[in-house]
Every structure is written in structure tokens, then in C-alpha cells.
Design an enzyme around this catalytic site. Structure first.
Site, PDB file in Angstrom:
ATOM      1  CB  ALA A 193       4.807   2.270   0.879  1.00  0.00           C
ATOM      2  CE  LYS A 194       5.262  -1.398   8.055  1.00  0.00           C
ATOM      3  NZ  LYS A 194       6.325  -0.609   8.751  1.00  0.00           N
ATOM      4  N   GLY A 195       4.137  -2.983   3.255  1.00  0.00           N
ATOM      5  CA  GLY A 195       3.521  -4.325   2.577  1.00  0.00           C
ATOM      6  C   GLY A 195       3.724  -5.412   3.460  1.00  0.00           C
ATOM      7  CG  ASP A 246       7.601  -3.968   9.560  1.00  0.00           C
ATOM      8  OD1 ASP A 246       7.889  -3.026  10.004  1.00  0.00           O
ATOM      9  OD2 ASP A 246       6.228  -4.780   9.963  1.00  0.00           O
ATOM     10  CB  ILE A 292      -1.061   0.072   1.064  1.00  0.00           C
ATOM     11  CG1 ILE A 292      -1.875  -1.393   0.949  1.00  0.00           C
ATOM     12  CG2 ILE A 292      -1.799   1.148   1.146  1.00  0.00           C
ATOM     13  CD1 ILE A 292      -3.177  -1.356   1.467  1.00  0.00           C
TER      14      ILE A 292
END
Ligand code: NAD
Length: 416
Positions: free
Chosen positions: A105-107, A146, A60
Site C-alpha cells: 500500500a502507499k499513502g 516516507d 491506495i
């Protein structure tokens, strides 16, 4: 970042509050409520037993008004779209607070990584990367590790991306192994950043670091290095904990010896010195600096009144609930919010990206000095903003981050 049952709702509430406080045009805030792009992919992989399993992956991309998207990839069974959306938005503010030229962003992939073999994890990572090939890139979106992803995961992403491009592209991810272009000082960076923020706070409150007592909850990557560096700064580390137990010694621990014990046995329990305490007791100890560096919601309205520390340095993401932060603020506790206190990691990730783009390798002392410069400036920018708006440091950090993003977005205008 505050945590409640719907993290994205909490992120939106916060954005709206800051929008009102700064009197920002509601249509500007409306744009920021929507991530620019939400990518959901199916990731089929062959398991070791020959069976095919399909996992759901996300990336995202919230906002790139200030630069390429930046944010971690987590492998966890609880990863879902709402959580990733919230984390992506928080990354936008975090990068802006430290003044990095990045968006947020992050995934993630919804998977229990502990149940997969190394081969299965590699196939999952490579397939997930292949599905995102057009969406990530050195000037588009630069992932990082992460929860339950690490330097090896980043190496697989880099190799997969590079295979498709036909040449090595180390700058597509950060948090890589040193031999593939990873940065010196990246491993310690988040803990070092937290220690720098705690030191600046102590200075601001007129406290001398020498002999200040410190309790650290969570003896993982962030907690260990925060403890080690605070010890080097002259503090006395009187309590540490992990998921097995807490240990307490009012005379202070030798952090290196505790790290060696944890490395050897995998846990804190059984360390030869000090007395065993619970995690809850650790939080309520009489100490100068408390570093919650384990998980979300450690400090809530039910225990916030019992906290005796003068400074709380939020190493973890979301360790205090919004209500707890309010209580602590009213009781005069100096809370350094997560988007500032744990921004050392993304800052050194930025340095890694710069080194890769220029094919340079900086020494550890150069990296640490630059990290120091960025975080000291960010800390004082947040304090100044909080004073200007007469709010707590957490709100000050959001005001600063959101304002920087809004300014960039307004200068860019709206296409077409
Ligand atoms: P980690 O897995 O290395 O360490 C977590 C530690 O917390 C472990 O020692 C674990 O035993 C302990 N722990 C787990 N549950 C606990 C409990 N109930 N009570 C006490 N201890 C408990 O993780 P990490 O990388 O150190 O991350 C910790 C936090 O910091 C997370 O919230 C993460 O999102 C955040 N963070 C990490 C980084 C980074 O660069 N590693 C950057 C920004 C934010």
C-alpha cells in the site's frame, strides 16, 4: 523500481513483462493491475492564521494476498493518485521479495510540509488518520513514514487511531519513537540492509570487503547509515554527497566525523577534509561500490556508460532508469535493485509490528541478526531467480516478488 513520466504505466509495463516471462494467465495479471482499493479523502484543517485549507489525501491498497497492506505515507506537493498507485504496487513486490507476510500500500497528502507549522502538521495528520479510520488497522493496513513524515507523524497517527478505539494500539503503524513501541535498529535499517546486500554481492563476485572503495550519493538517512556500516565492514568510503555538494578523499573518510559535521551544520559543504566534487563526478568515480541513495533518475542513459563502479547498490527508490539498468547490465555492472537493496526499512518495520503485537521489545543485536537473516536469504533468492531466467537482478527481483504474490492469489482463488 523504474521511473518515467507516468510511474503507474511503468509499473504496469513491468508486471506485463514478468507475466509474459513466467507465462502467467493474463487474467491473473489483469487482477494485479488494479489496486484493491483506492481511497481519496479531503483533509480540511484550520491553519494557524484561522483560515481553513483543504488538502487531498490518498491511501491506495494494492494487494493483500500475502498479508495486511503495508506502506509509507508521504507529504509532498507532487503526490498524486498515479504515483501512489505505482508505489503501492512496488510495495507489494518488495514485501514479497523479502518474504514478509504483507501486501503493498502507499499513502500521501499533496502538501508542502515544509511550509506548515508543527501544529498544522499535527492537525493535518490527525484529520487524515480520522478519515482513514475504517481502512487502516493492525491486521488491515499498517502505515509507516516516507518522504517528509517521521516518527512524530507516526505517533500522531497511533494516538488518533487509539483515541477512537478506546485503547492504545501501537501496532497500527511502524516507524514510531522507541518510547511508543518503535523498534531498536529501525533508524539504521535501510542503510544496514543496503550494506548487507552490497557485502553479499562482493562475496559473490569474489571481492574482499576489506579496502573496497565506496561512493555514496545522498547523505541522508539511507546514505549515512549505508556508509557507516560499509565502513564497519572494512570498506573505504572515498566520496559522499548531499544536495549542496560532493566530497572526495581517496584516503577515505571517517564517516562518524562527517555525520557529526552534517548534524551540526545541516550540510556536507565545509567539511574539513577532502576535495569538493559535483554529484555527477561522484557517480562517475573509479570505485568498487556505488550507492545512489538520494533521489530518482540519478543514473540515466546519458551517464550510465560512464559509471566505473563494479557494484551499484540502489539505496534510493528508482535511482536508475530502466534504460540505464539495461546499459549497466550489458556492461557487466552488478546492479542490486531498489526493491531488494532498500528493503531493510520495511523488514525492521515488520519486526516492530511483531514486537508490538506480542508486547515485546527486542535488543538491537536481535533486530540486526534477524535483518541479516532476512536480507541474506532475499539476496540469494533474487540471484537464483535471475540465474534461472537468465535476466538481470532487477528483473529477477520482480519475477521472484510477482511469482510469490501470484502463487498466493491463485491459492486463495476468487471470491465468490
Ligand atoms: P533523506 O531526506 O534523509 O536524505 C536524502 C539525502 O539526499 C539528503 O542528504 C539530501 O541532501 C540528498 N539529496 C537530495 N537531492 C540530492 C541531489 N540532487 N544530489 C545529491 N544528493 C541529494 O531521505 P532518505 O530517507 O535517506 O531517502 C533517500 C532515498 O531512499 C529516497 O529515494 C527514499 O524513497 C529511499 N528509501 C528510504 C527509506 C528509509 O527508510 N529512509 C526506505 C526505502 C527507500
Amino acid at each position: 523500481m523504474p521511473s518515467n513520466s507516468n510511474p503507474f504505466r511503468a509499473a504496469i509495463d513491468q508486471l506485463e513483462r514478468v507475466g509474459k516471462l513466467l507465462n502467467i494467465d493474463p487474467s491473473t495479471i489483469e487482477r494485479l493491475k488494479h489496486p484493491r482499493r483506492e481511497i481519496i479523502v479531503s483533509v480540511p484543517i484550520r491553519m494557524d492564521n484561522g483560515e481553513i485549507k483543504v488538502f487531498t489525501g490518498y491511501r491506495i491498497q494494492h494487494c493483500h494476498a500475502r498479508g495486511p497492506f503495508k506502506g509509507g505515507i508521504r507529504y509532498h506537493p507532487k503526490v498524486d493518485q498515479e504515483e501512489v498507485k505505482a508505489l503501492a504496487m512496488w510495495m507489494t513486490w518488495k514485501c514479497a521479495v523479502v518474504d514478509l507476510p504483507y501486501g503493498g500500500a502507499k499513502g500521501g497528502v499533496a502538501v508542502d510540509a515544509k511550509k506548515l507549522s508543527k501544529g498544522e502538521l499535527e492537525r493535518l495528520t490527525r484529520r487524515y488518520t480520522a478519515m482513514l479510520l475504517d481502512d487502516i488497522g493492525p491486521y488491515k493496513d499498517v502505515p509507516a513514514p516516507d518522504m517528509y513524515t517521521d516518527a512524530q507523524t507516526m505517533a500522531w497517527i497511533m494516538d488518533t487511531y487509539s483515541q477512537f478505539k478506546g485503547h492504545l494500539v501501537p501496532e497500527v503503524v511502524t516507524g514510531k519513537p522507541i518510547e511508543l513501541g518503535g523498534s531498536e535498529g529501525r533508524r539504521e535499517a535501510t542503510g544496514r540492509g543496503a550494506a548487507i546486500c552490497a557485502r553479499e554481492a562482493a562475496k559473490q563476485l569474489g571481492m574482499n570487503m576489506k579496502g573496497l572503495t565506496v561512493a555514496v550519493q545522498g547523505f541522508g538517512n539511507v546514505g549515512q547509515w549505508a556508509a557507516k556500516i560499509l565502513e564497519e565492514m572494512g570498506c573505504k568510503i572515498i566520496a559522499l554527497s548531499d544536495s549542496t555538494c560532493g566530497i572526495y578523499d581517496p584516503k577515505g573518510f571517517d564517516v562518524r566525523a562527517v555525520m557529526e559535521h552534517k548534524e551540526k551544520t545541516g550540510k556536507l559543504r565545509g567539511f574539513a577534509h577532502g576535495e569538493e566534487i559535483t554529484n555527477e563526478e561522484l557517480l562517475q568515480l573509479d570505485c568498487d561500490i556505488l550507492v545512489p541513495a538520494a533521489m530518482e533518475n540519478a543514473i540515466t542513459e546519458s551517464n550510465a556508460h560512464n559509471i566505473k563502479a563494479k557494484i551499484i547498490c540502489e539505496g534510493a527508490n528508482g535511482p536508475s532508469t530502466p534504460k540505464a539498468r539495461e546499459i549497466l547490465y550489458n556492461e557487466g555492472v552488478h546492479v542490486i535493485p531498489d526493491i531488494l537493496a532498500n528493503a531493510g526499512g520495511v523488514t525492521v518495520s515488520y519486526f516492530e509490528w511483531l514486537q508490538n503485537l506480542h508486547r515485546e521489545h527486542w535488543s538491537e543485536s536481535v533486530v540486526n541478526q534477524k535483518l541479516e537473516n532476512y536480507l541474506v536469504k532475499a539476496y540469494h533468492d533474487v540471484v537464483k531467480t535471475a540465474e534461472e531466467y537468465r535476466v538481470d537482478l532487477a528483473t529477477g527481483a520482480y519475477v521472484l516478488g510477482i511469482k510469490r504474490v501470484v502463487d498466493a492469489q491463485e491459492s486463495l482463488g476468487l471470491f465468490p
